[in-house]
Design an enzyme around this catalytic site. Structure first.
Site, mmCIF file in Angstrom:
data_model
loop_
_atom_site.group_PDB
_atom_site.id
_atom_site.type_symbol
_atom_site.label_atom_id
_atom_site.label_comp_id
_atom_site.label_asym_id
_atom_site.label_seq_id
_atom_site.Cartn_x
_atom_site.Cartn_y
_atom_site.Cartn_z
ATOM 1 N N TYR A 111 15.564 8.006 -15.179
ATOM 2 C CA TYR A 111 16.611 8.671 -14.383
ATOM 3 C C TYR A 111 16.841 7.892 -13.082
ATOM 4 O O TYR A 111 17.979 7.594 -12.708
ATOM 5 C CB TYR A 111 16.147 10.100 -14.089
ATOM 6 C CG TYR A 111 17.031 10.917 -13.175
ATOM 7 C CD1 TYR A 111 18.330 11.265 -13.553
ATOM 8 C CD2 TYR A 111 16.556 11.375 -11.950
ATOM 9 C CE1 TYR A 111 19.123 12.053 -12.726
ATOM 10 C CE2 TYR A 111 17.335 12.168 -11.117
ATOM 11 C CZ TYR A 111 18.619 12.500 -11.513
ATOM 12 O OH TYR A 111 19.402 13.277 -10.694
ATOM 13 N N GLY A 122 30.667 17.707 -16.023
ATOM 14 C CA GLY A 122 29.396 18.421 -15.815
ATOM 15 C C GLY A 122 29.632 19.746 -15.104
ATOM 16 O O GLY A 122 28.754 20.258 -14.403
ATOM 17 N N ASP A 175 33.367 14.606 -23.567
ATOM 18 C CA ASP A 175 32.135 13.833 -23.707
ATOM 19 C C ASP A 175 32.341 12.554 -22.898
ATOM 20 O O ASP A 175 33.127 11.691 -23.295
ATOM 21 C CB ASP A 175 31.906 13.529 -25.192
ATOM 22 C CG ASP A 175 30.724 12.600 -25.411
ATOM 23 O OD1 ASP A 175 30.053 12.228 -24.425
ATOM 24 O OD2 ASP A 175 30.476 12.236 -26.585
ATOM 25 N N GLY A 205 27.180 22.741 -15.352
ATOM 26 C CA GLY A 205 25.805 22.553 -14.876
ATOM 27 C C GLY A 205 25.530 23.301 -13.570
ATOM 28 O O GLY A 205 26.392 24.011 -13.044
ATOM 29 N N ILE A 262 18.028 20.692 -5.515
ATOM 30 C CA ILE A 262 19.044 21.668 -5.104
ATOM 31 C C ILE A 262 18.627 23.058 -5.575
ATOM 32 O O ILE A 262 18.326 23.264 -6.755
ATOM 33 C CB ILE A 262 20.436 21.310 -5.689
ATOM 34 C CG1 ILE A 262 20.840 19.875 -5.299
ATOM 35 C CG2 ILE A 262 21.489 22.326 -5.249
ATOM 36 C CD1 ILE A 262 21.003 19.608 -3.818
ATOM 37 N N LYS A 292 20.083 5.818 -11.639
ATOM 38 C CA LYS A 292 20.685 6.131 -10.342
ATOM 39 C C LYS A 292 20.796 4.867 -9.476
ATOM 40 O O LYS A 292 21.790 4.675 -8.786
ATOM 41 C CB LYS A 292 19.910 7.240 -9.618
ATOM 42 C CG LYS A 292 20.059 8.613 -10.261
ATOM 43 C CD LYS A 292 21.499 9.114 -10.243
ATOM 44 C CE LYS A 292 21.665 10.495 -10.831
ATOM 45 N NZ LYS A 292 23.079 10.885 -10.981
HETATM 46 C C1 AKB Z 1 15.703 16.196 -10.678
HETATM 47 O O1 AKB Z 1 14.694 16.834 -10.344
HETATM 48 O O2 AKB Z 1 15.729 15.406 -11.638
HETATM 49 C C2 AKB Z 1 16.955 16.343 -9.852
HETATM 50 C C3 AKB Z 1 17.034 15.334 -8.750
HETATM 51 C C4 AKB Z 1 16.146 15.426 -7.586
HETATM 52 O O3 AKB Z 1 17.837 14.435 -8.830
HETATM 53 N N1 AKB Z 1 17.003 17.669 -9.301
#
Ligand code: AKB
Length: 326
Positions: free
Chosen positions: A148, A13, A58, A16, A178, A152
């Site tokens: 997401y 990554g 990948d 990114g 960030i 995590k």
């Molecule tokens: C997002 O907004 O998906 C990321 C995070 C807070 O993990 N920046």
């Protein structure tokens, strides 16, 4: 200062938002030839491509990772490749595939190839509406509402498992939003806090996709890099949490960010048109308790809202004036 090292690092990554800056810092510290940048879809910037080795990898294909690890004799991996929260809600199947299969492949490669240390970022997205939203504790309940966040939480548990079961030295922090000025983020919920600076400088106007009173934890890129590198350098005996550490630097509402930008750009105007990302933001913490990171490995941020805003505007204005964008 560059240190003498035997470290051979792979950053996935690397094209990114975080990877592009972290790779350059790692190259400064450990030597440019010792840090291999790996990207998948996005082409590397000139800076990234010219400052050291670059490979297309990948991470959902384990053989790709193994080949690069063998080619360069890699002993440390920073695995940053991921699908973020907003894209993850638009395409949950892709988020699961990239985030879970990618992490599993990296951990398995690390186990098989005797990699000594792995960094993998978690996120404030691990928390959901059942966790306290103010000063969210390190060990609060983790029931996220986004795919997401699900990846995590599962990823944190997987990292902890590889540490306890196989002794793999895997370390992690829960990144807040960030803010940075080198590479734009893509597909995240906190992206507004970066885009707003670009638009304020270029157009004096921004349409924000969350409400004015939306408060989220945030961090400026120099602190993000510091948190990542400090944790990776910390004495293993100090790392008590092998899931992931809460880390934060500041919390502010979108409206407070606008007010701070206006101190530098008085004619800046922001309007608010919340979209599907509002619901995601509303399910996340507003502030974090990061005392475990502070106590155990000395985490301490440098930037607050005022100093971050000033630096962002200075750096971006200079880059716009020079036309020096990737
Ligand atoms: C997002 O907004 O998906 C990321 C995070 C807070 O993990 N920046």
């Amino acid at each position: 200062m560059q240190i003498k090292t035997t470290k051979r690092i792979l950053v996935t990554g690397a094209t990114g938002q975080i990877g592009s800056e972290l790779t350059l810092e790692l190259r400064k510290k450990y030597g440019k030839d010792n840090v291999v940048a790996a990207g998948h879809k996005r082409k590397p910037s000139e800076k990234l491509a010219e400052s050291g080795p670059f490979e297309f990898v990948d991470t959902t294909n384990k053989e790709n990772i193994v080949a690069v690890v063998k080619k360069y004799g890699i002993d440390t991996i920073y695995h940053l490749a991921a699908v973020l929260s907003a894209t993850g809600e638009e395409n949950p199947q892709l988020a699961w595939h990239v985030n879970m299969d990618g992490l599993y492949n990296v951990l398995e490669t690390a186990r098989e190839q005797k990699i000594t240390r792995v960094f993998w970022p978690s996120s404030i997205a691990v928390f959901g509406p059942d966790a306290p939203r103010v000063n969210t504790p390190q060990n609060a309940v983790l029931i996220p509402q986004t795919m997401y966040g699900v990846t995590k939480v599962a990823g944190e548990l997987l990292c902890n498992y590889y540490f306890t079961r196989f002794g793999l030295d895997v370390r992690s922090v829960r990144y807040p939003g960030i803010i940075s000025n080198e590479t734009l983020p893509g597909g995240g919920t906190t992206d507004y806090a970066v885009e707003i600076f670009y638009e304020a400088i270029k157009k004096r106007r921004y349409t924000c996709f969350v409400r004015e009173d939306t408060v989220l934890p945030m961090m400026y890129m120099p602190d993000c890099i510091k948190a990542t590198m400090d944790l990776m350098e910390a004495d293993p005996a100090k790392i008590k949490h092998r899931t992931s550490y809460n880390v934060t630097a500041m919390s502010f509402s979108a409206g407070e960010l606008v007010a701070e930008i206006k101190k530098h750009i008085p004619d800046f105007l922001c309007e608010y048109k919340p979209d599907f990302r509002q619901k995601i933001a509303d399910s996340w913490p507003m502030s974090l308790d990061d005392s475990a990171a502070r106590k155990e490995w000395g985490w301490k941020p440098k930037y607050d809202l005022a100093t971050m805003t000033k630096d962002m505007i200075e750096k971006l204005s200079k880059r716009f004036a020079e036309g020096s964008f990737n």
